[in-house]
Design a protein around this motif. Structure first.
Motif, PDB file in Angstrom:
ATOM      1  N   ASP A  45       0.815  -1.211   0.000  1.00 27.84           N
ATOM      2  CA  ASP A  45       0.000   0.000   0.000  1.00 27.84           C
ATOM      3  C   ASP A  45       0.850   1.263   0.000  1.00 27.84           C
ATOM      4  O   ASP A  45       0.403   2.318  -0.456  1.00 27.84           O
ATOM      5  CB  ASP A  45      -0.913   0.036   1.228  1.00 27.84           C
ATOM      6  CG  ASP A  45      -1.938  -1.089   1.221  1.00 27.84           C
ATOM      7  OD1 ASP A  45      -2.322  -1.541   0.125  1.00 27.84           O
ATOM      8  OD2 ASP A  45      -2.355  -1.519   2.311  1.00 27.84           O
TER       9      ASP A  45
ATOM     10  N   SER B 277     -12.798 -11.255  -2.521  1.00 28.87           N
ATOM     11  CA  SER B 277     -13.568 -10.304  -1.724  1.00 28.87           C
ATOM     12  C   SER B 277     -13.220 -10.353  -0.242  1.00 28.87           C
ATOM     13  O   SER B 277     -13.539  -9.428   0.500  1.00 28.87           O
ATOM     14  CB  SER B 277     -15.066 -10.564  -1.900  1.00 28.87           C
ATOM     15  OG  SER B 277     -15.404 -11.874  -1.483  1.00 28.87           O
TER      16      SER B 277
ATOM     17  N   THR C 297     -10.108 -10.498   0.953  1.00 28.11           N
ATOM     18  CA  THR C 297      -8.733 -10.057   1.147  1.00 28.11           C
ATOM     19  C   THR C 297      -8.616  -8.537   1.153  1.00 28.11           C
ATOM     20  O   THR C 297      -9.504  -7.829   0.659  1.00 28.11           O
ATOM     21  CB  THR C 297      -7.815 -10.613   0.033  1.00 28.11           C
ATOM     22  OG1 THR C 297      -8.126  -9.948  -1.207  1.00 28.11           O
ATOM     23  CG2 THR C 297      -8.004 -12.109  -0.131  1.00 28.11           C
ATOM     24  N   ALA C 298      -7.487  -8.044   1.691  1.00 25.90           N
ATOM     25  CA  ALA C 298      -7.262  -6.601   1.753  1.00 25.90           C
ATOM     26  C   ALA C 298      -7.005  -6.000   0.377  1.00 25.90           C
ATOM     27  O   ALA C 298      -7.112  -4.784   0.202  1.00 25.90           O
ATOM     28  CB  ALA C 298      -6.082  -6.302   2.681  1.00 25.90           C
ATOM     29  N   ASN C 299      -6.673  -6.836  -0.612  1.00 24.90           N
ATOM     30  CA  ASN C 299      -6.400  -6.345  -1.962  1.00 24.90           C
ATOM     31  C   ASN C 299      -7.550  -6.644  -2.920  1.00 24.90           C
ATOM     32  O   ASN C 299      -7.358  -6.694  -4.139  1.00 24.90           O
ATOM     33  CB  ASN C 299      -5.114  -6.989  -2.505  1.00 24.90           C
ATOM     34  CG  ASN C 299      -3.878  -6.472  -1.804  1.00 24.90           C
ATOM     35  OD1 ASN C 299      -3.747  -5.278  -1.538  1.00 24.90           O
ATOM     36  ND2 ASN C 299      -2.956  -7.366  -1.483  1.00 24.90           N
ATOM     37  N   ALA C 300      -8.752  -6.832  -2.382  1.00 30.25           N
ATOM     38  CA  ALA C 300      -9.891  -7.299  -3.175  1.00 30.25           C
ATOM     39  C   ALA C 300     -10.112  -6.480  -4.446  1.00 30.25           C
ATOM     40  O   ALA C 300     -10.160  -7.021  -5.551  1.00 30.25           O
ATOM     41  CB  ALA C 300     -11.152  -7.290  -2.320  1.00 30.25           C
ATOM     42  N   SER C 301     -10.262  -5.178  -4.313  1.00 30.66           N
ATOM     43  CA  SER C 301     -10.554  -4.327  -5.465  1.00 30.66           C
ATOM     44  C   SER C 301      -9.403  -4.331  -6.471  1.00 30.66           C
ATOM     45  O   SER C 301      -9.618  -4.427  -7.681  1.00 30.66           O
ATOM     46  CB  SER C 301     -10.832  -2.893  -4.999  1.00 30.66           C
ATOM     47  OG  SER C 301     -10.977  -2.023  -6.101  1.00 30.66           O
TER      48      SER C 301
ATOM     49  N   GLU D 242      -7.793  -2.460   3.105  1.00 30.64           N
ATOM     50  CA  GLU D 242      -8.080  -1.978   1.749  1.00 30.64           C
ATOM     51  C   GLU D 242      -7.673  -0.519   1.631  1.00 30.64           C
ATOM     52  O   GLU D 242      -7.982   0.294   2.504  1.00 30.64           O
ATOM     53  CB  GLU D 242      -9.570  -2.126   1.449  1.00 30.64           C
ATOM     54  CG  GLU D 242      -9.956  -1.734   0.028  1.00 30.64           C
ATOM     55  CD  GLU D 242      -9.511  -2.741  -1.018  1.00 30.64           C
ATOM     56  OE1 GLU D 242      -9.161  -2.317  -2.125  1.00 30.64           O
ATOM     57  OE2 GLU D 242      -9.514  -3.946  -0.726  1.00 30.64           O
ATOM     58  N   SER D 243      -6.943  -0.176   0.567  1.00 30.30           N
ATOM     59  CA  SER D 243      -6.456   1.193   0.408  1.00 30.30           C
ATOM     60  C   SER D 243      -6.684   1.674  -1.021  1.00 30.30           C
ATOM     61  O   SER D 243      -7.039   0.893  -1.912  1.00 30.30           O
ATOM     62  CB  SER D 243      -4.970   1.288   0.761  1.00 30.30           C
ATOM     63  OG  SER D 243      -4.186   0.737  -0.277  1.00 30.30           O
ATOM     64  N   ARG D 244      -6.430   2.951  -1.249  1.00 24.12           N
ATOM     65  CA  ARG D 244      -6.624   3.562  -2.558  1.00 24.12           C
ATOM     66  C   ARG D 244      -5.310   3.682  -3.334  1.00 24.12           C
ATOM     67  O   ARG D 244      -5.261   4.328  -4.378  1.00 24.12           O
ATOM     68  CB  ARG D 244      -7.258   4.946  -2.385  1.00 24.12           C
ATOM     69  CG  ARG D 244      -8.617   4.906  -1.693  1.00 24.12           C
ATOM     70  CD  ARG D 244      -9.143   6.312  -1.419  1.00 24.12           C
ATOM     71  NE  ARG D 244      -9.374   7.042  -2.668  1.00 24.12           N
ATOM     72  CZ  ARG D 244     -10.492   6.966  -3.383  1.00 24.12           C
ATOM     73  NH1 ARG D 244     -11.481   6.191  -2.977  1.00 24.12           N
ATOM     74  NH2 ARG D 244     -10.631   7.659  -4.489  1.00 24.12           N
TER      75      ARG D 244
ATOM     76  N   LYS E 261      -1.697   1.289  -4.526  1.00 25.34           N
ATOM     77  CA  LYS E 261      -1.003   0.014  -4.547  1.00 25.34           C
ATOM     78  C   LYS E 261       0.337   0.164  -5.277  1.00 25.34           C
ATOM     79  O   LYS E 261       0.427   0.826  -6.315  1.00 25.34           O
ATOM     80  CB  LYS E 261      -1.829  -1.063  -5.263  1.00 25.34           C
ATOM     81  CG  LYS E 261      -3.167  -1.380  -4.595  1.00 25.34           C
ATOM     82  CD  LYS E 261      -3.002  -2.002  -3.219  1.00 25.34           C
ATOM     83  CE  LYS E 261      -4.356  -2.211  -2.556  1.00 25.34           C
ATOM     84  NZ  LYS E 261      -4.230  -2.719  -1.163  1.00 25.34           N
TER      85      LYS E 261
END
Length: 267
Positions: free
Chosen positions: A106, A157, A159-163, A232-234, A236
């Motif tokens: 992240d 869905s 996981t922290a990296n889903a999107s 989850e973050s904006r 990567k």
């Protein structure tokens, strides 16, 4: 344009270069000899300080791999948990045979955890992009020794990296979608084809992307999560890192108005 093609040629050569067919036997013999040496010698205590040092021994040494798994090993699949006995375990080489692996962070602070000896919890992920699920190998450092303590199967869905994973699974294989997913412009840093000791800097626009685009790992990729605080973050940072071949490609993405955009490419 000649400069861009030269840069791209060098990158693809690193990712796709294969040994000649007639060298297969000698490579197998060398690998077997190296494994025999590793198995005959105990792992130095210092190798347990950093997870990466331990893990590269773990994937290269069948004897060590069995010694560092806490059996019976819980294997979680949804609401069900199976216990894997020692005799059921098959040696897992993870990414060693493909010559590179991938990492997702992240921010830069997370990247520094790779060299943090205080980290005592790490998850190695096999990410199956087409099937949209992740196999997580959970490692804990217990009394100074790294141990594999559990395996978990999760959908994207969960996981922290889903999107980002949902995005990357298409980005890796669809060049039209890649161009649509570029920030305008993309900041670029890479080796100077005329001087091995210099870097060049510039920008990539959608009309020049294909000349710069690195080969994207697809199908199945890996990730290593150092520590427990990922959410989850904006943003990567996606790394493609070679094993003993000097390959290092870094791509930075940001999520803007619900869509992921590539903002930086460093090669």
């Amino acid at each position: 344009m000649l400069l861009m093609v030269a840069c791209q040629g060098n990158k693809n050569e690193k990712m796709t270069e294969q040994e000649p067919a007639d060298s297969t036997d000698s490579l197998a013999t060398s690998a077997a000899a190296m494994e025999a040496v590793l198995e005959a010698n105990p792992l130095p205590k210092a190798a347990d300080e950093l997870f990466d040092d331990f893990f590269f021994n773990f994937i290269d040494n069948r004897k060590l791999q069995r010694e560092r798994i806490r059996f019976p090993l819980p294997v979680e699949k949804g609401m069900q948990t199976e216990l894997l006995e020692s005799g059921q375990w098959k040696t897992d080489r993870f990414f060693v045979n493909q010559g590179y692996y991938t990492l997702i962070f992240d921010n830069r602070k997370q990247m520094e955890l790779m060299k943090d000896t205080a980290v005592a919890h790490v998850v190695v992920e096999k990410i199956f992009l087409d099937q949209k699920w992740v196999k997580q190998y959970v490692f804990e450092r217990e009394q100074g020794l790294w141990m594999l303590t559990a395996i978990r199967h999760k959908h994207f869905s969960e996981t922290a990296n889903a999107s980002f994973l949902a995005f990357y699974s298409r980005f890796a294989t669809d060049t039209v979608f890649q161009i649509q997913s570029l920030h305008d412009p993309v900041t670029f840093t890479g080796p100077d084809p005329d001087d091995d000791f210099k870097q060049i800097e510039g920008v990539i626009t959608p009309d020049t992307w294909l000349a710069f685009a690195p080969e994207m790992p697809a199908g199945m990729i890996y990730n290593i999560i150092y520590g427990k605080d990922y959410v989850e973050s904006r943003r990567k940072i996606f790394l493609i890192r070679g094993i003993a071949n000097g390959l290092e490609i870094e791509m930075e993405f940001s999520r803007q108005a619900g869509n992921w955009k590539l903002t930086t490419l460093n090669t």
